[in-house]
Design a protein around this motif. Structure first.
Motif, PDB file in Angstrom:
ATOM      1  N   ALA A  50       0.345   3.196  -8.697  1.00 36.23           N
ATOM      2  CA  ALA A  50      -0.048   4.504  -8.180  1.00 36.23           C
ATOM      3  C   ALA A  50      -1.000   4.311  -7.014  1.00 36.23           C
ATOM      4  O   ALA A  50      -1.687   3.287  -6.907  1.00 36.23           O
ATOM      5  N   ILE A  51      -1.045   5.317  -6.144  1.00 33.24           N
ATOM      6  CA  ILE A  51      -1.926   5.259  -4.982  1.00 33.24           C
ATOM      7  C   ILE A  51      -2.544   6.623  -4.748  1.00 33.24           C
ATOM      8  O   ILE A  51      -1.880   7.654  -4.841  1.00 33.24           O
ATOM      9  N   ARG A  52      -3.838   6.613  -4.475  1.00 36.10           N
ATOM     10  CA  ARG A  52      -4.569   7.843  -4.230  1.00 36.10           C
ATOM     11  C   ARG A  52      -4.110   8.491  -2.933  1.00 36.10           C
ATOM     12  O   ARG A  52      -3.577   7.813  -2.051  1.00 36.10           O
ATOM     13  N   TRP A  53      -4.364   9.794  -2.791  1.00 36.24           N
ATOM     14  CA  TRP A  53      -3.892  10.522  -1.619  1.00 36.24           C
ATOM     15  C   TRP A  53      -4.329   9.871  -0.320  1.00 36.24           C
ATOM     16  O   TRP A  53      -3.602   9.872   0.671  1.00 36.24           O
ATOM     17  N   ILE A  70       1.782  -1.256  -3.601  1.00 36.69           N
ATOM     18  CA  ILE A  70       2.105   0.130  -3.257  1.00 36.69           C
ATOM     19  C   ILE A  70       1.311   0.510  -2.017  1.00 36.69           C
ATOM     20  O   ILE A  70       0.144   0.110  -1.858  1.00 36.69           O
ATOM     21  N   SER A  71       1.940   1.260  -1.120  1.00 34.81           N
ATOM     22  CA  SER A  71       1.261   1.728   0.083  1.00 34.81           C
ATOM     23  C   SER A  71       1.855   3.072   0.476  1.00 34.81           C
ATOM     24  O   SER A  71       2.894   3.487  -0.053  1.00 34.81           O
ATOM     25  N   ARG A  72       1.201   3.743   1.403  1.00 36.84           N
ATOM     26  CA  ARG A  72       1.704   5.042   1.853  1.00 36.84           C
ATOM     27  C   ARG A  72       1.387   5.241   3.323  1.00 36.84           C
ATOM     28  O   ARG A  72       0.414   4.692   3.850  1.00 36.84           O
ATOM     29  N   ASP A  73       2.221   6.050   3.955  1.00 37.03           N
ATOM     30  CA  ASP A  73       2.011   6.466   5.338  1.00 37.03           C
ATOM     31  C   ASP A  73       2.077   7.983   5.350  1.00 37.03           C
ATOM     32  O   ASP A  73       3.181   8.555   5.330  1.00 37.03           O
ATOM     33  N   ASN A  74       0.922   8.626   5.361  1.00 35.08           N
ATOM     34  CA  ASN A  74       0.893  10.087   5.281  1.00 35.08           C
ATOM     35  C   ASN A  74       1.484  10.733   6.530  1.00 35.08           C
ATOM     36  O   ASN A  74       1.989  11.862   6.470  1.00 35.08           O
ATOM     37  N   VAL A  79       5.999   6.839   0.830  1.00 33.43           N
ATOM     38  CA  VAL A  79       5.294   5.857   0.005  1.00 33.43           C
ATOM     39  C   VAL A  79       6.238   4.677  -0.211  1.00 33.43           C
ATOM     40  O   VAL A  79       7.455   4.841  -0.284  1.00 33.43           O
ATOM     41  N   TYR A  80       5.656   3.485  -0.278  1.00 34.37           N
ATOM     42  CA  TYR A  80       6.438   2.256  -0.370  1.00 34.37           C
ATOM     43  C   TYR A  80       6.045   1.452  -1.612  1.00 34.37           C
ATOM     44  O   TYR A  80       4.936   1.578  -2.117  1.00 34.37           O
ATOM     45  N   LEU A  81       6.967   0.623  -2.049  1.00 30.09           N
ATOM     46  CA  LEU A  81       6.666  -0.354  -3.087  1.00 30.09           C
ATOM     47  C   LEU A  81       7.261  -1.685  -2.638  1.00 30.09           C
ATOM     48  O   LEU A  81       8.484  -1.848  -2.646  1.00 30.09           O
ATOM     49  N   GLN A  82       6.404  -2.602  -2.223  1.00 26.72           N
ATOM     50  CA  GLN A  82       6.831  -3.941  -1.862  1.00 26.72           C
ATOM     51  C   GLN A  82       6.841  -4.786  -3.123  1.00 26.72           C
ATOM     52  O   GLN A  82       5.811  -4.924  -3.788  1.00 26.72           O
ATOM     53  N   MET A  83       7.993  -5.351  -3.448  1.00 27.92           N
ATOM     54  CA  MET A  83       8.154  -6.117  -4.672  1.00 27.92           C
ATOM     55  C   MET A  83       8.500  -7.557  -4.320  1.00 27.92           C
ATOM     56  O   MET A  83       9.550  -7.812  -3.718  1.00 27.92           O
TER      57      MET A  83
END
Length: 127
Positions: A50-53, A70-74, A79-83
């Motif tokens: 999970a990632i905060r806003w 996990i990362s995000r680009d607002n 939102v991304y999940l690099q595995m």
């Protein structure tokens, strides 16, 4: 509510990598806590990350710590999940979810904490 569409799943060998993406529509994306869950056949849906806003705080399940990010680009509502270092036990349908509240970096998030869900994307890791 937020509408979510996942992409990026596929078949990969053990030790390989995949990056999942979740595109969101809706004006509240930048204020939402975003998360990834997964569900393997015959098992319950489980929390992955999970990632905060704001993108400054993240939480991970113990099973993926050090391997998934996990990362995000607002600006892109994504939102991304690099595995990385994928294992056969990572095989599952991966779901993106949006929620209203951020708890903590050590909180074990539950599906009931999230009100919007994508349709899921299949990830299969072969041994």
């Amino acid at each position: 509510q937020v509408q979510l569409v996942e992409s990026g799943g596929g078949l990969v060998q053990a030790g390989g990598s995949l990056r999942l993406s979740c595109a969101a529509s809706g004006r509240t994306f930048s204020s939402n806590t975003m998360a990834w869950f997964r569900q393997a056949p015959g098992k319950e849906r489980e929390f992955v990350a999970a990632i905060r806003w704001s993108g400054d705080l993240t939480a991970y399940a113990d099973s993926v710590k050090g391997r998934f990010t996990i990362s995000r680009d607002n600006a892109k509502n994504t939102v991304y999940l690099q595995m990385n270092s994928l294992k056969p036990e990572d095989t599952a349908v991966y779901y993106c979810a949006a929620g209203q509240r951020w708890y903590s970096t050590s909180f074990n998030y539950s599906p009931s904490d999230f009100g919007s869900w994508g349709q899921g994307t299949q990830v299969t890791v072969s041994s």
